[in-house]
Design an enzyme around this catalytic site. Structure first.
Site, mmCIF file in Angstrom:
data_model
loop_
_atom_site.group_PDB
_atom_site.id
_atom_site.type_symbol
_atom_site.label_atom_id
_atom_site.label_comp_id
_atom_site.label_asym_id
_atom_site.label_seq_id
_atom_site.Cartn_x
_atom_site.Cartn_y
_atom_site.Cartn_z
ATOM 1 C CB ALA A 1 -6.858 7.891 -5.889
ATOM 2 C CG HIS B 1 -5.605 8.951 1.502
ATOM 3 N ND1 HIS B 1 -6.445 9.055 0.411
ATOM 4 C CD2 HIS B 1 -5.464 7.619 1.740
ATOM 5 C CE1 HIS B 1 -6.777 7.848 0.001
ATOM 6 N NE2 HIS B 1 -6.210 6.955 0.791
ATOM 7 C CD GLU C 1 -8.981 16.892 4.536
ATOM 8 O OE1 GLU C 1 -8.621 17.050 5.722
ATOM 9 O OE2 GLU C 1 -8.382 17.419 3.570
ATOM 10 C CD GLN D 1 -4.844 -4.360 -1.381
ATOM 11 O OE1 GLN D 1 -3.689 -4.438 -0.954
ATOM 12 N NE2 GLN D 1 -5.737 -3.543 -0.832
ATOM 13 C CB SER E 1 -14.185 5.839 -0.649
ATOM 14 O OG SER E 1 -13.709 4.799 -1.499
#
Length: 333
Positions: free
Chosen positions: A29, A34, A32, A61, A186
């Site tokens: 997913a 990343h 910007e 996790q 996020s």
């Protein structure tokens, strides 16, 4: 540039290597934030090196009731963004490739730091995160690995693991990327409705309020250092017209120490107001911590710190943080 999609470690290991290999680990997913990590990795690896982006949604996790099943899987779009940002390879292994014997019986334990803040809210999360990071470091064999500072506690734990367990890799933290309205980028932002997003802006708003209070206090202390902070000196300066300097010096001389407390209070005020919005912000924690162990700092603290917040808006849980430096007397925070 052409980006190669690989599914197995064997395929990755078979690639010829000339320069440094820089790895960016993601759960897909991509956005910007990343892309900034990938571009930074490209700069570190250089034209002769190689940038590898991992895409793996790690089941270890995610705790009970968390969003493993609804976590977005967008591999085609991820491949395109990774290539546009400078990646040579996207390594997207299956769960069986990463955990060939099922869930591993031997895992990395995060220790005391992993039980605080995010670890307290999400028990076992950091053990699962460190376990997959350790495995992906072995599978990708990088010279350098890059992680975002938005996940400050995660970054601190990875650095600690690499140091404590003698991993031969350099860890680089990359500053948080924000949208125009201040919300930290996020993958979970896409879950927010328009009204929820307005409420979610309180996270960054609280951090910026704390940051502004901190900057004002540090500037005041810096000014006071230039002017001896005694009542007699302040009165003398006032007599010759330097009233502003005198007032600043006297304020610092008579103030009760509590820079961190004032920073927390400024941030808390914004969050308290957001708790009364529709929809409300449900605060998980607000913390001002030492980044070496994520324990709360005291009022006499000097050095680097992290102001961190986590909250839910509707069904979406968000985190954010800003770095601060206490006792810097005007240094950038």
């Amino acid at each position: 540039m052409t980006t190669t999609l690989l599914r197995t470690a064997g395929e990755l290991h078979a690639r010829a290597r000339a320069g440094r290999r820089a790895v960016v680990m993601t759960m897909g997913a991509l956005h910007e934030g990343h892309a900034t990590l990938i571009r930074t990795a490209r700069g570190i690896a250089g034209p002769a090196g190689e940038v590898v982006v991992t895409v793996f949604v790690n089941p270890l996790q995610f705790g009970q009731g968390e969003d493993l099943d609804r976590y977005p899987r967008t591999l085609d779009a991820d491949l395109e963004l990774a290539g546009q940002s400078g990646a040579d390879v996207v390594f997207a292994p299956s769960v069986d490739e990463v955990y060939p014997g099922g869930e591993p019986q031997v895992r990395i334990t995060a220790g005391p730091m992993g039980e605080r803040l995010e670890g307290s809210s999400r028990p076992g999360h950091f053990d699962g995160m460190l376990t997959v990071v350790a495995k992906l470091l072995h599978l990708t064999r990088p010279d350098v690995a890059l992680y975002g500072q938005k996940d400050a506690q995660q970054l601190a734990l990875i650095r600690r693991m690499v140091r404590d367990l003698n991993f031969g890799v350099e860890i680089v933290g990359v500053p948080t990327v924000r949208e125009e309205d201040g919300l930290a980028l996020s993958s979970r932002n896409r879950y927010l409705s328009a009204r929820e997003r307005r409420t979610a802006l309180a996270l960054s708003g609280a951090l910026f309020a704390g940051q502004d209070r901190h900057a004002a206090q540090e500037a005041l202390r810096a000014r006071a250092r230039e002017v001896p902070a005694t009542r007699a000196r302040a009165e003398a300066l006032s007599a010759i017209g330097e009233s502003r300097a005198a007032a600043d010096a006297h304020a610092v001389a008579t103030a009760v120490p509590g820079g961190p407390a004032a920073v927390r209070a400024a941030a808390r005020q914004v969050l308290d107001e957001a708790a009364r919005l529709d929809p409300p912000l449900a605060l998980d924690y607000l913390a001002l911590v030492d980044p070496s162990d994520f324990t709360e700092i005291g009022d006499d603290f000097t050095g680097d710190a992290v102001l961190a917040v986590a909250a839910r808006v509707g069904a979406t849980r968000l985190i954010d943080n800003v770095p601060l430096t206490f006792g810097s007397f005007g240094a950038a925070s």
